[in-house]
Design a protein around this motif. Structure first.
Motif, PDB file in Angstrom:
ATOM      1  N   PRO A  45       0.741  -1.206  -0.056  1.00  0.00           N
ATOM      2  CA  PRO A  45       0.135   0.019  -0.066  1.00  0.00           C
ATOM      3  C   PRO A  45       0.957   1.451   0.108  1.00  0.00           C
ATOM      4  CG  PRO A  45      -0.189  -1.282   2.088  1.00  0.00           C
ATOM      5  CD  PRO A  45       0.439  -2.399   1.243  1.00  0.00           C
ATOM      6  N   SER A  49       0.542   3.935  -2.984  1.00  0.00           N
ATOM      7  CA  SER A  49       0.022   5.136  -2.588  1.00  0.00           C
ATOM      8  C   SER A  49       0.954   6.136  -3.283  1.00  0.00           C
ATOM      9  CB  SER A  49      -0.161   5.255  -1.163  1.00  0.00           C
ATOM     10  OG  SER A  49      -0.421   6.815  -0.978  1.00  0.00           O
ATOM     11  N   GLU A  73      -6.982  -4.614  -2.222  1.00  0.00           N
ATOM     12  CA  GLU A  73      -7.613  -3.919  -1.068  1.00  0.00           C
ATOM     13  C   GLU A  73      -7.068  -2.623  -0.770  1.00  0.00           C
ATOM     14  OE1 GLU A  73      -8.016  -6.694   2.167  1.00  0.00           O
ATOM     15  OE2 GLU A  73      -9.010  -8.277   1.028  1.00  0.00           O
ATOM     16  N   PRO A  74      -7.321  -1.604  -1.634  1.00  0.00           N
ATOM     17  CA  PRO A  74      -6.940  -0.353  -1.535  1.00  0.00           C
ATOM     18  C   PRO A  74      -7.655   0.172  -0.020  1.00  0.00           C
ATOM     19  CG  PRO A  74      -8.533  -0.261  -2.897  1.00  0.00           C
ATOM     20  CD  PRO A  74      -8.047  -1.482  -2.704  1.00  0.00           C
ATOM     21  N   ASP A  75      -6.749   0.864   0.595  1.00  0.00           N
ATOM     22  CA  ASP A  75      -7.065   1.380   1.856  1.00  0.00           C
ATOM     23  C   ASP A  75      -7.593   2.816   1.692  1.00  0.00           C
ATOM     24  OD1 ASP A  75      -4.761   2.824   1.470  1.00  0.00           O
ATOM     25  OD2 ASP A  75      -3.729   2.077   3.500  1.00  0.00           O
ATOM     26  N   LEU A  76      -7.941   3.742   2.768  1.00  0.00           N
ATOM     27  CA  LEU A  76      -8.560   5.044   2.745  1.00  0.00           C
ATOM     28  C   LEU A  76      -7.430   5.791   2.081  1.00  0.00           C
ATOM     29  CD1 LEU A  76     -10.848   6.776   3.060  1.00  0.00           C
ATOM     30  CD2 LEU A  76     -10.204   7.182   5.441  1.00  0.00           C
ATOM     31  N   TRP A  79      -7.250   5.438  -1.636  1.00  0.00           N
ATOM     32  CA  TRP A  79      -8.762   6.098  -2.224  1.00  0.00           C
ATOM     33  C   TRP A  79      -8.476   7.614  -2.269  1.00  0.00           C
ATOM     34  CZ3 TRP A  79     -12.508   3.676  -4.834  1.00  0.00           C
ATOM     35  CH2 TRP A  79     -12.817   2.189  -4.376  1.00  0.00           C
ATOM     36  N   SER A 105     -17.581   0.168  -1.532  1.00  0.00           N
ATOM     37  CA  SER A 105     -16.773  -0.956  -1.206  1.00  0.00           C
ATOM     38  C   SER A 105     -16.810  -0.998   0.501  1.00  0.00           C
ATOM     39  CB  SER A 105     -15.297  -0.431  -1.526  1.00  0.00           C
ATOM     40  OG  SER A 105     -14.872   0.728  -1.011  1.00  0.00           O
ATOM     41  N   GLU A 107     -15.879   1.545   2.452  1.00  0.00           N
ATOM     42  CA  GLU A 107     -14.595   2.619   3.195  1.00  0.00           C
ATOM     43  C   GLU A 107     -15.551   3.575   3.421  1.00  0.00           C
ATOM     44  OE1 GLU A 107     -11.382   2.718   4.781  1.00  0.00           O
ATOM     45  OE2 GLU A 107     -11.293   1.440   3.100  1.00  0.00           O
TER      46      GLU A 107
END
Length: 457
Positions: A45, A49, A73-76, A79, A105, A107
């Motif tokens: 990640p 990012s 599974e991208p985290d916040l 995003w 999703s 989030e």
């Protein structure tokens, strides 16, 4: 490092990607991306990012989206990084779609998500969607954050909805410099010069320190409106905050003082600048010359040479134009010869236009014609037009007819030259010749554009 016993990890790759993006190296980011893929770190990640943010900042939004779509599974943070990419370039369609996908999703967006989404809107046609996003901020309680409210002010400003921007701004007790600058710039672009300057003055009184970009923008408005009072006051703010030594502010001050009719004040500002270059000298010379200070402009040329700066073609264009304004024929000839003999600058069409105009202004029409005959290049309509103007001023119909014929041969569809000749004949009461020229215009189906006059209260 890659050749050593200590291989790079995800954080190393992220730092290198950010460094390449900071230097605007598109090729380097792609090379590092390839190394990341070969190293098997592309799914991390932190690296994802950095790649998304780097590509987005460089304008490669499609590449950023490709990296983002490849993450399981991208985290916040990811995003938000991708949404910021759309925000950098005002791509509100992509921003809205990504925001909807993020919520589907599962989030939950935070304040930074909303800032990223709000920054996507810069098109007045998207104002309805921008208002809807504002509603989401209010409903979700995100508008309590200072950075979200500041972003909303900027959003409305970019969407040309100044009323909403000003309303939000008045309810923002702790506006930062970016928000102040955004609203002031928006008012300037909207033509609200008085409001923008009042807001700029209010910002300075509150203790905020304007940056050089904002000061230069305000000065540009002062120049376009010829507001000498605002120019002087802004100059004081620039001096107070130490921004008057910035190159952008200096050029804006020179331009503002010149357009307000105080080019000599601009020259005093110029004298205080420690590191002058040729462009600055040319600007000052042009400003002084356009306001009738030809002798002073020539003195500035000597200062330029004394500072070991070499004048160029533009320098002598400005100087010859200055001589034309006040009719300094001897000085004009000296400059023309000095340009070619001392500085080895080849005279251009523009220089010949000024010399012909200067000779014509002083009534030396035959000398101007002889100068044209010595030109190393083919004279254009600007050169002949300057001589025809002189013939009209000094009522030389014989030379005027010859010049008008040359202009008509090269520009048969342009009626202006024959109209000038007709007026020249009429000024000498040569009515038959004037009528003959007008008849030729009618025969060739040429006419002068009809003038339009409008009186407003």
């Amino acid at each position: 490092m890659r050749r050593s016993a200590t291989p790079p990890d995800a954080h190393t790759f992220a730092c290198v990607v950010r460094a390449c993006a900071d230097c605007s190296r598109h090729d380097a980011v792609r090379v590092v991306h390839g190394v990341v893929v070969c190293s098997g770190a592309s799914s991390h990640p932190v690296v994802g990012s950095a790649l998304v943010s780097g590509y987005a900042r460089l304008g490669l939004v499609e590449d950023a989206a490709h990296v983002f779509d490849g993450l399981c599974e991208p985290d916040l943070v990811l995003w938000n990084a991708m949404m910021s990419g759309y925000g950098y370039h005002g791509m509100w369609h992509g921003g809205l779609e990504l925001f909807s996908a993020m919520r589907r999703s599962g989030e939950r967006p935070d304040g930074y998500s909303m800032v990223s989404l709000v920054s996507c809107f810069s098109d007045p046609e998207a104002l309805a969607f921008a208002r809807a996003v504002h509603g989401v901020c209010v409903k979700g309680g995100y508008n309590s954050g200072h950075y979200v409210r500041s972003a909303l002010v900027t959003m409305y400003m970019r969407c040309r909805c100044m009323e909403s921007a000003q309303l939000l701004f008045r309810n923002l007790p702790d506006a930062d410099l970016v928000t102040w600058s955004s609203l002031i710039t928006g008012l300037l672009q909207d033509g609200e010069y008085i409001k923008s300057f009042d807001l700029f003055r209010q910002m300075c009184y509150t203790g905020k320190r304007p940056d050089s970009i904002l000061i230069a923008s305000v000065l540009s408005t002062c120049a376009s409106t010829a507001a000498i009072g605002c120019t002087r006051e802004t100059h004081c703010y620039a001096v107070r905050h130490g921004a008057h030594m910035d190159t952008r502010v200096l050029f804006s001050l020179l331009d503002a003082y010149a357009k307000c009719g105080f080019s000599e004040l601009g020259y005093l500002v110029f004298r205080q600048f420690p590191h002058k270059n040729s462009v600055m000298y040319n600007t000052v010379i042009s400003n002084l010359g356009s306001h009738g200070f030809a002798i002073k402009a020539i003195e500035v040329l000597d200062e330029m040479v004394h500072d070991k700066l070499r004048p160029d073609s533009a320098t002598f264009s400005a100087l010859l134009a200055a001589c034309c304004h006040v009719g300094l024929l001897d000085e004009g000839w000296k400059l023309f010869r000095r340009m070619t003999d001392e500085f080895l600058i080849m005279a251009t069409i523009e220089h010949y236009v000024y010399m012909v105009r200067l000779l014509a202004t002083c009534g030396q029409l035959r000398e101007a014609y002889d100068l044209i005959q010595t030109m190393p290049m083919q004279p254009d309509c600007g050169v002949w037009g300057a001589l025809l103007w002189g013939c009209c001023v000094h009522r030389d119909s014989s030379l005027g007819r010859m010049v008008a014929e040359k202009l008509t041969e090269s520009n048969p569809d342009k009626a202006a030259y024959r109209i000038m000749l007709s007026n020249l004949y009429a000024s000498q009461e040569m009515w038959w010749d004037a009528h003959e020229v007008r008849a030729e215009l009618s025969k060739d189906d040429l006419h002068k554009n009809t003038g339009i006059s409008r009186v407003t209260e």
